[in-house]
Design a protein around this motif. Structure first.
Motif, PDB file in Angstrom:
ATOM      1  N   TYR A 105       0.833  -1.206   0.000  1.00  0.00           N
ATOM      2  CA  TYR A 105       0.000   0.000   0.000  1.00  0.00           C
ATOM      3  C   TYR A 105       0.869   1.258   0.000  1.00  0.00           C
ATOM      4  CZ  TYR A 105      -2.880   3.706   2.063  1.00  0.00           C
ATOM      5  OH  TYR A 105      -3.495   4.897   2.328  1.00  0.00           O
ATOM      6  N   MET A 106       1.899   1.274   0.834  1.00  0.00           N
ATOM      7  CA  MET A 106       2.758   2.446   0.911  1.00  0.00           C
ATOM      8  C   MET A 106       3.531   2.661  -0.384  1.00  0.00           C
ATOM      9  SD  MET A 106       2.070   3.730   3.778  1.00  0.00           S
ATOM     10  CE  MET A 106       3.323   4.985   3.937  1.00  0.00           C
ATOM     11  N   ASP A 107       3.941   1.575  -1.006  1.00  0.00           N
ATOM     12  CA  ASP A 107       4.729   1.666  -2.237  1.00  0.00           C
ATOM     13  C   ASP A 107       3.864   2.036  -3.434  1.00  0.00           C
ATOM     14  OD1 ASP A 107       7.047   1.382  -3.878  1.00  0.00           O
ATOM     15  OD2 ASP A 107       6.311  -0.595  -4.480  1.00  0.00           O
ATOM     16  N   GLU A 108       2.736   1.340  -3.593  1.00  0.00           N
ATOM     17  CA  GLU A 108       1.944   1.476  -4.811  1.00  0.00           C
ATOM     18  C   GLU A 108       0.937   2.620  -4.751  1.00  0.00           C
ATOM     19  OE1 GLU A 108       0.189  -2.346  -5.369  1.00  0.00           O
ATOM     20  OE2 GLU A 108       2.129  -3.399  -5.438  1.00  0.00           O
ATOM     21  N   ASP A 109       0.356   2.872  -3.582  1.00  0.00           N
ATOM     22  CA  ASP A 109      -0.719   3.857  -3.488  1.00  0.00           C
ATOM     23  C   ASP A 109      -0.268   5.191  -2.898  1.00  0.00           C
ATOM     24  OD1 ASP A 109      -2.243   1.791  -4.424  1.00  0.00           O
ATOM     25  OD2 ASP A 109      -3.263   1.372  -2.542  1.00  0.00           O
TER      26      ASP A 109
ATOM     27  N   LEU B 207       5.162   4.749  11.288  1.00  0.00           N
ATOM     28  CA  LEU B 207       5.381   6.189  11.228  1.00  0.00           C
ATOM     29  C   LEU B 207       4.965   6.757   9.881  1.00  0.00           C
ATOM     30  CD1 LEU B 207       6.563   8.948  12.033  1.00  0.00           C
ATOM     31  CD2 LEU B 207       8.829   8.060  11.464  1.00  0.00           C
ATOM     32  N   ASN B 208       5.338   6.087   8.798  1.00  0.00           N
ATOM     33  CA  ASN B 208       5.005   6.595   7.472  1.00  0.00           C
ATOM     34  C   ASN B 208       3.516   6.497   7.171  1.00  0.00           C
ATOM     35  OD1 ASN B 208       7.389   7.380   5.464  1.00  0.00           O
ATOM     36  ND2 ASN B 208       8.180   5.914   6.969  1.00  0.00           N
ATOM     37  N   ILE B 209       2.852   5.510   7.729  1.00  0.00           N
ATOM     38  CA  ILE B 209       1.397   5.438   7.573  1.00  0.00           C
ATOM     39  C   ILE B 209       0.742   6.624   8.273  1.00  0.00           C
ATOM     40  CG2 ILE B 209      -0.658   4.126   8.269  1.00  0.00           C
ATOM     41  CD1 ILE B 209       1.094   1.588   7.787  1.00  0.00           C
ATOM     42  N   PHE B 210       1.193   6.911   9.493  1.00  0.00           N
ATOM     43  CA  PHE B 210       0.659   8.062  10.216  1.00  0.00           C
ATOM     44  C   PHE B 210       0.945   9.355   9.451  1.00  0.00           C
ATOM     45  CE2 PHE B 210       1.632  11.520  13.265  1.00  0.00           C
ATOM     46  CZ  PHE B 210       0.337  11.748  13.732  1.00  0.00           C
ATOM     47  N   ALA B 211       2.165   9.508   8.950  1.00  0.00           N
ATOM     48  CA  ALA B 211       2.532  10.719   8.212  1.00  0.00           C
ATOM     49  C   ALA B 211       1.685  10.872   6.950  1.00  0.00           C
ATOM     50  CB  ALA B 211       4.011  10.676   7.856  1.00  0.00           C
ATOM     51  N   ALA B 212       1.450   9.768   6.264  1.00  0.00           N
ATOM     52  CA  ALA B 212       0.642   9.814   5.044  1.00  0.00           C
ATOM     53  C   ALA B 212      -0.794  10.215   5.351  1.00  0.00           C
ATOM     54  CB  ALA B 212       0.685   8.461   4.344  1.00  0.00           C
ATOM     55  N   GLU B 213      -1.323   9.694   6.457  1.00  0.00           N
ATOM     56  CA  GLU B 213      -2.695  10.052   6.854  1.00  0.00           C
ATOM     57  C   GLU B 213      -2.768  11.518   7.256  1.00  0.00           C
ATOM     58  OE1 GLU B 213      -5.611   8.107   6.908  1.00  0.00           O
ATOM     59  OE2 GLU B 213      -4.336   6.838   5.645  1.00  0.00           O
TER      60      GLU B 213
ATOM     61  N   LEU C 128      -5.887   0.904   9.184  1.00  0.00           N
ATOM     62  CA  LEU C 128      -4.971   0.175   8.311  1.00  0.00           C
ATOM     63  C   LEU C 128      -4.133  -0.869   9.041  1.00  0.00           C
ATOM     64  CD1 LEU C 128      -3.723   3.246   6.238  1.00  0.00           C
ATOM     65  CD2 LEU C 128      -5.060   1.323   5.338  1.00  0.00           C
ATOM     66  N   CYS C 129      -3.756  -0.588  10.281  1.00  0.00           N
ATOM     67  CA  CYS C 129      -2.754  -1.408  10.979  1.00  0.00           C
ATOM     68  C   CYS C 129      -3.399  -2.435  11.894  1.00  0.00           C
ATOM     69  CB  CYS C 129      -1.820  -0.524  11.801  1.00  0.00           C
ATOM     70  SG  CYS C 129      -0.863   0.643  10.804  1.00  0.00           S
ATOM     71  N   ARG C 130      -2.903  -3.662  11.807  1.00  0.00           N
ATOM     72  CA  ARG C 130      -3.307  -4.727  12.740  1.00  0.00           C
ATOM     73  C   ARG C 130      -2.090  -5.181  13.525  1.00  0.00           C
ATOM     74  NH1 ARG C 130      -5.419  -9.864  10.868  1.00  0.00           N
ATOM     75  NH2 ARG C 130      -4.674  -9.458   8.759  1.00  0.00           N
ATOM     76  N   GLY C 131      -2.289  -5.436  14.821  1.00  0.00           N
ATOM     77  CA  GLY C 131      -1.183  -5.914  15.641  1.00  0.00           C
ATOM     78  C   GLY C 131      -1.268  -5.369  17.041  1.00  0.00           C
ATOM     79  N   GLY C 132      -0.173  -5.539  17.764  1.00  0.00           N
ATOM     80  CA  GLY C 132      -0.071  -4.983  19.106  1.00  0.00           C
ATOM     81  C   GLY C 132       0.930  -3.851  19.086  1.00  0.00           C
ATOM     82  N   TYR C 133       0.515  -2.667  19.495  1.00  0.00           N
ATOM     83  CA  TYR C 133       1.429  -1.535  19.426  1.00  0.00           C
ATOM     84  C   TYR C 133       1.059  -0.452  20.448  1.00  0.00           C
ATOM     85  CZ  TYR C 133      -2.376  -0.056  16.283  1.00  0.00           C
ATOM     86  OH  TYR C 133      -3.613   0.224  15.740  1.00  0.00           O
TER      87      TYR C 133
END
Length: 510
Positions: A117-121, A136-142, A166-171
């Motif tokens: 997603y980060m690369d293509e979109d 971090l880059n997902i947050f920055a993009a949003e 977008l993100c799944r996991g434990g964070y």
């Protein structure tokens, strides 16, 4: 598993770096692979110091003196799926939009689709294998979608909605927006811990802190603190003497499921996480474990109870009390040897156990010994401990674990090992005992472990490492990808070297 920390001081002329450094010492047990600090000056300039090694080695007086600003974040890295290269030391930084630093504890489980997603979109380049840089880059993009010259709190919360979507996991994360604010947020299941605290100054102003464990607050006189709820975020303005922190439940709580392994092993005993005292859970683990032992052994089968230092001491002490047997310190620990199960190869782990623990022969000779440990992972340490006990003259050795049998990958930030390397994977308790060379292995039951930790508010926990059922689920191929990364790290570990990177970034003034 990592340690994260963020502090905003009301007095904007006081540098925050010394207090961040001191806070890192209290969280050092959460990550000994690398350390980093990022601070923000009054005009939005970011100052950064990070590198491989312990906090005391990375944060020298000369380096810390160059970290200006009253607002900052810190990170202590415990290597997981990423490498141990200096390039993956945190906090990470992006300059667009606004200038953002982020420190992250945990793992994402849908990294492959996120990278596509980060690369293509989105067309953002991810330079490392670290989930933290990706997040971090997902947050920055949003955040960039708002396309504003100046950011505000609502923009940040909206951007975090996108992160959660977008993100799944434990964070759990703490971050800096240059010249604007410090922020923190926690995953919707509360798998990874994050707490918020405040400290009142003599002039009535307040300082604020975000941290992985409560022990840091108590040490720094932050008398009021609480856990961030799953899916909750907080924004603390840089000029906190004039503006209050703003909290928002960004997404609904999926289910409140802290990671059980925090209470068994990882957290300090003097911490309280999600309202649960780590120390009292470990006392309860010892009591429950003793009850299970009495179902399998006769009282005369045990002469003495000996812990594996340090984490198992509390559990072993209470276990001995319930059994009515003497508790003895049979192993002396060398505190200058790191954790053994994160060493790159089997030979290094075996020799490290001998360097780490030395038996007291007088406590073993001619005795039937019950050894208590917090858990059994690969079995490498357990086997060497049993060997040392028998070499020291123990007539029989029984091995008890405060945790149930670990049969599956830990996917949320603790790099135990690949599933196939876990000693309990596809083995019975009797087969485990045979491999490590003891008379019997006795595990805590999962039901008992949960009983030791649960409260009126929290009755369920993330227990995938014991059951294989992960609260977030996993992306197809994720486990295989994780194991391939581990193998690559092991093969390249000899090329790793300690470095320190001191950076200064000019960011937009606010």
């Amino acid at each position: 598993m990592c340690g994260i920390l963020g502090i905003v001081l009301a007095n904007q002329t006081t540098p925050v770096a010394p207090e961040l450094c001191d806070g890192c010492i209290f969280l050092q047990h959460r990550g000994q692979d690398a350390a980093g600090i990022a601070t923000c000056g009054s005009r939005g300039r970011i100052y950064q110091c990070k590198g491989n090694g312990m906090a005391r080695d990375v944060f020298t007086q000369q380096r810390v003196s160059g970290l200006a600003g009253s607002m900052g974040i810190a990170h202590l890295r415990y290597p997981t799926a990423g490498s141990s290269a200096n390039s993956e030391a945190q906090p990470f930084y992006v300059n667009s939009p606004y200038g953002i630093n982020l420190a992250h504890n945990g793992n994402l489980v849908n990294t492959a689709s996120l990278k596509r997603y980060m690369d293509e979109d989105v067309h953002r380049h991810i330079n490392t294998d670290s989930d933290s840089e990706l997040l971090l880059n997902i947050f920055a993009a949003e955040l960039e979608k708002h396309n504003k010259y100046r950011v505000n709190n609502e923009d940040v919360f909206h951007a975090l909605e996108g992160v959660y979507r977008l993100c799944r996991g434990g964070y759990a994360c703490v971050g800096l927006l240059a010249g604007f604010a410090l922020f923190g947020f926690r995953d919707p299941n509360g798998i990874r811990p994050l707490l918020f605290g405040e400290r009142e100054n003599p002039d009535g102003t307040k300082d604020y802190m975000l941290a992985s464990e409560s022990v840091v607050f108590k040490a720094h006189n932050f008398t009021k603190y609480r856990d961030l709820k799953p899916g909750e975020a907080v924004i603390i303005p840089k000029n906190c003497s004039k503006g209050e922190p703003e909290f928002k439940q960004v997404v609904p709580i999926n289910s409140y499921r802290p990671d059980l392994f925090e209470y068994v092993y990882f957290a300090r005993p003097d911490s309280v996480l999600d309202g649960i005292s780590v120390y009292h859970t470990r006392l309860a683990m010892g009591s429950k474990l003793a009850e299970n032992i009495l179902k399998q052994l006769k009282p005369d089968d045990i002469d003495v109870v000996i812990p594996v230092p340090d984490t198992a001491r509390t559990c072993a002490l209470e276990c001995a009390n319930v059994l009515g047997k003497p508790y003895r310190e049979g192993f002396v620990k060398n505190r200058y040897v790191g954790r053994t199960f994160i060493m790159p190869n089997q030979r290094e782990r075996v020799s490290s156990v001998r360097r780490k623990l030395n038996p007291m022969e007088s406590e073993f000779r001619g005795k039937k010994v019950l050894i208590v440990d917090d858990s059994i992972v690969r079995g490498t340490t357990s086997k060497e401990i049993v060997n040392m006990a028998k070499e020291s003259g123990a007539t029989k050795v029984y091995f008890a674990s405060a945790a149930p049998a670990i049969r599956y990958n830990h996917i949320y930030g603790i790099d135990l090992t690949d599933t196939k390397n876990l000693i309990a994977y596809n083995r019975t308790d009797e087969e485990v005992a045979e491999v490590i060379g003891c008379e019997r292995v006795i595990y805590q039951s999962l039901e008992d472990l949960i009983d030791c930790c649960k409260t009126d508010k929290i009755t369920k926990f993330e227990d995938g490492v014991f059951t294989g059922n992960y609260v977030t689920g996993v992306e197809d191929g994720y486990i295989q990808e994780l194991e391939e990364k581990r193998e690559s790290i092991a093969n390249n570990s000899s090329d790793m070297k300690a470095e320190v990177d001191i950076g200064l970034y000019n960011c937009a003034d606010y």
